[in-house]
Design a protein around this motif. Structure first.
Motif, mmCIF file in Angstrom:
data_model
loop_
_atom_site.group_PDB
_atom_site.id
_atom_site.type_symbol
_atom_site.label_atom_id
_atom_site.label_comp_id
_atom_site.label_asym_id
_atom_site.label_seq_id
_atom_site.Cartn_x
_atom_site.Cartn_y
_atom_site.Cartn_z
ATOM 1 N N ASP A 1 0.825 -1.205 0.000
ATOM 2 C CA ASP A 1 0.000 0.000 0.000
ATOM 3 C C ASP A 1 0.865 1.263 0.000
ATOM 4 O OD1 ASP A 1 -2.231 -1.605 0.059
ATOM 5 O OD2 ASP A 1 -2.637 -1.292 2.200
ATOM 6 N N ARG B 1 -5.613 -7.554 8.030
ATOM 7 C CA ARG B 1 -5.920 -7.669 6.602
ATOM 8 C C ARG B 1 -6.791 -8.910 6.400
ATOM 9 N NH1 ARG B 1 -3.793 -4.189 2.355
ATOM 10 N NH2 ARG B 1 -2.740 -3.441 4.234
ATOM 11 N N ASP C 1 -9.497 -11.911 1.740
ATOM 12 C CA ASP C 1 -9.772 -11.402 0.391
ATOM 13 C C ASP C 1 -8.814 -10.280 0.020
ATOM 14 O OD1 ASP C 1 -11.829 -13.194 0.082
ATOM 15 O OD2 ASP C 1 -13.435 -11.736 0.452
ATOM 16 N N ALA C 2 -8.602 -9.332 0.946
ATOM 17 C CA ALA C 2 -7.697 -8.219 0.673
ATOM 18 C C ALA C 2 -6.260 -8.712 0.528
ATOM 19 C CB ALA C 2 -7.800 -7.177 1.788
ATOM 20 N N PHE D 1 -5.221 -11.721 -0.497
ATOM 21 C CA PHE D 1 -5.044 -12.417 -1.767
ATOM 22 C C PHE D 1 -5.053 -11.457 -2.953
ATOM 23 C CE2 PHE D 1 -5.668 -16.377 0.505
ATOM 24 C CZ PHE D 1 -4.906 -17.274 -0.232
ATOM 25 N N ARG D 2 -5.776 -10.342 -2.836
ATOM 26 C CA ARG D 2 -5.730 -9.352 -3.921
ATOM 27 C C ARG D 2 -4.317 -8.806 -4.089
ATOM 28 N NH1 ARG D 2 -10.998 -7.861 -2.115
ATOM 29 N NH2 ARG D 2 -10.166 -6.216 -0.752
ATOM 30 N N VAL D 3 -3.639 -8.541 -2.977
ATOM 31 C CA VAL D 3 -2.251 -8.064 -3.059
ATOM 32 C C VAL D 3 -1.349 -9.164 -3.610
ATOM 33 C CG1 VAL D 3 -0.275 -7.207 -1.749
ATOM 34 C CG2 VAL D 3 -2.589 -6.432 -1.167
ATOM 35 N N GLU E 1 -2.040 -11.611 -5.589
ATOM 36 C CA GLU E 1 -2.265 -11.797 -7.025
ATOM 37 C C GLU E 1 -1.769 -10.607 -7.830
ATOM 38 O OE1 GLU E 1 -6.413 -12.600 -6.899
ATOM 39 O OE2 GLU E 1 -6.134 -14.647 -6.151
ATOM 40 N N SER E 2 -1.873 -9.398 -7.279
ATOM 41 C CA SER E 2 -1.374 -8.213 -7.977
ATOM 42 C C SER E 2 0.140 -8.255 -8.143
ATOM 43 C CB SER E 2 -1.769 -6.940 -7.206
ATOM 44 O OG SER E 2 -3.164 -6.763 -7.190
ATOM 45 N N ALA F 1 -4.688 -20.440 -6.671
ATOM 46 C CA ALA F 1 -4.032 -19.266 -7.239
ATOM 47 C C ALA F 1 -2.595 -19.561 -7.663
ATOM 48 C CB ALA F 1 -4.042 -18.123 -6.224
#
Length: 284
Positions: A43, A94, A97-98, A100-102, A104-105, A141
């Motif tokens: 972040d 965290r 979901d949040a 795993f978004r990081v 994957e990004s 993933a």
């Protein structure tokens, strides 16, 4: 023992105060092929103007792979530690979901779990089930899933981490072994002969006092008061020799959380941490 760059991990701890691009460049220059990261750091790096794609490109341009997104605490529903310092909680908070978004990004290959839940909150069967569920999500993933015991909170010992990994039986799982936590949590060297090769995913080397000073919590001692390898009381050579005897060091890296290091420029941080690290791994 010689560890080539693909078996050397630079943990975020000692380079957390350095801007992302310089951090990657110093990691590569020091001969490390892997660099860990965290959701909070992601972040902050995005806020500085570097997107996830920028971060991946900078790492790739320097021959460094981003790995071990750390830490995921909410793999159990009641993850929040009891009476933890307010400035430490944001680092831990965290949702899956949040998180795993990081992951994957950044296209990390591994995520890293710790157990910050209150002591005795969960039985071993519950922990095995929760861990297995996150391993399954990570596998979908294309990621590995590692877990680490820390005597700061609810998941305290290396033996407990092994029971969770063994019980879950997931092929994409493993243990991150930290010498500081191993000593502080209570050594059980007999386990090294019991666990199969490959269960320990990587080894973190740290140093500091054998016993937490009475004027601080163990969490603060861990996150701000470690010292360069060879300057503390942790018997790293002895522990690493035992791990090596049973072929439990697939990769290795320093993990020095230190407010003193945070105040230094990047090159000086490297000058402080690398000599002791290189000396101890060469002696294995």
């Amino acid at each position: 023992m010689h560890f080539p760059r693909e078996k050397r991990v630079m943990w975020l701890s000692q380079v957390r105060s350095i801007p992302f691009r310089q951090r990657v460049e110093l990691t590569s220059k020091a001969g490390f092929g892997w660099l860990s990261t965290s959701p909070v750091d992601f972040d902050q790096t995005v806020a500085s103007g570097l997107s996830a794609a920028d971060q991946r490109r900078i790492a790739a341009d320097n021959g460094v792979r981003l790995s071990y997104l750390d830490p995921l605490t909410s793999w159990v529903p009641d993850w929040r530690p009891v009476n933890e310092d307010a400035d430490i909680l944001p680092y831990l908070d965290r949702s899956p979901d949040a998180f795993f978004r990081v992951a994957e990004s950044l296209e990390v290959d591994k995520i890293h779990l710790i157990g910050t839940f209150p002591a005795d909150r969960y039985g071993m069967g519950e922990l095995i089930d929760h861990f297995g569920a996150i391993c399954d999500r990570a596998a979908k993933a294309g990621m590995g899933c590692t877990i680490e015991a820390m005597p700061l909170w609810g998941l305290r010992t290396f033996e407990e981490a092994w029971r969770i990994v063994k019980g879950a039986g997931r092929a994409n799982s493993g243990i991150v072994f930290d010498t500081w936590h191993y000593v502080r949590g209570g050594r059980n060297d007999a386990l090294f002969a019991e666990i199969p090769v490959g269960v320990i995913d990587t080894v973190q080397i740290a140093d500091g006092a054998l016993v937490c000073p009475p004027d601080r919590t163990m969490a603060r001692d861990c996150l701000f008061n470690r010292v360069p390898i060879g300057e503390g009381e942790i018997p790293n050579r002895e522990i690493l020799a035992l791990l090596a005897k049973h072929d439990h060091i697939p990769s290795v890296g320093p993990e020095i959380f230190s407010s003193a290091l945070d105040a230094l420029p990047g090159e000086q941080i490297m000058a402080r941490i690398l000599p002791g690290f290189e000396e101890v791994v060469a002696a294995v």
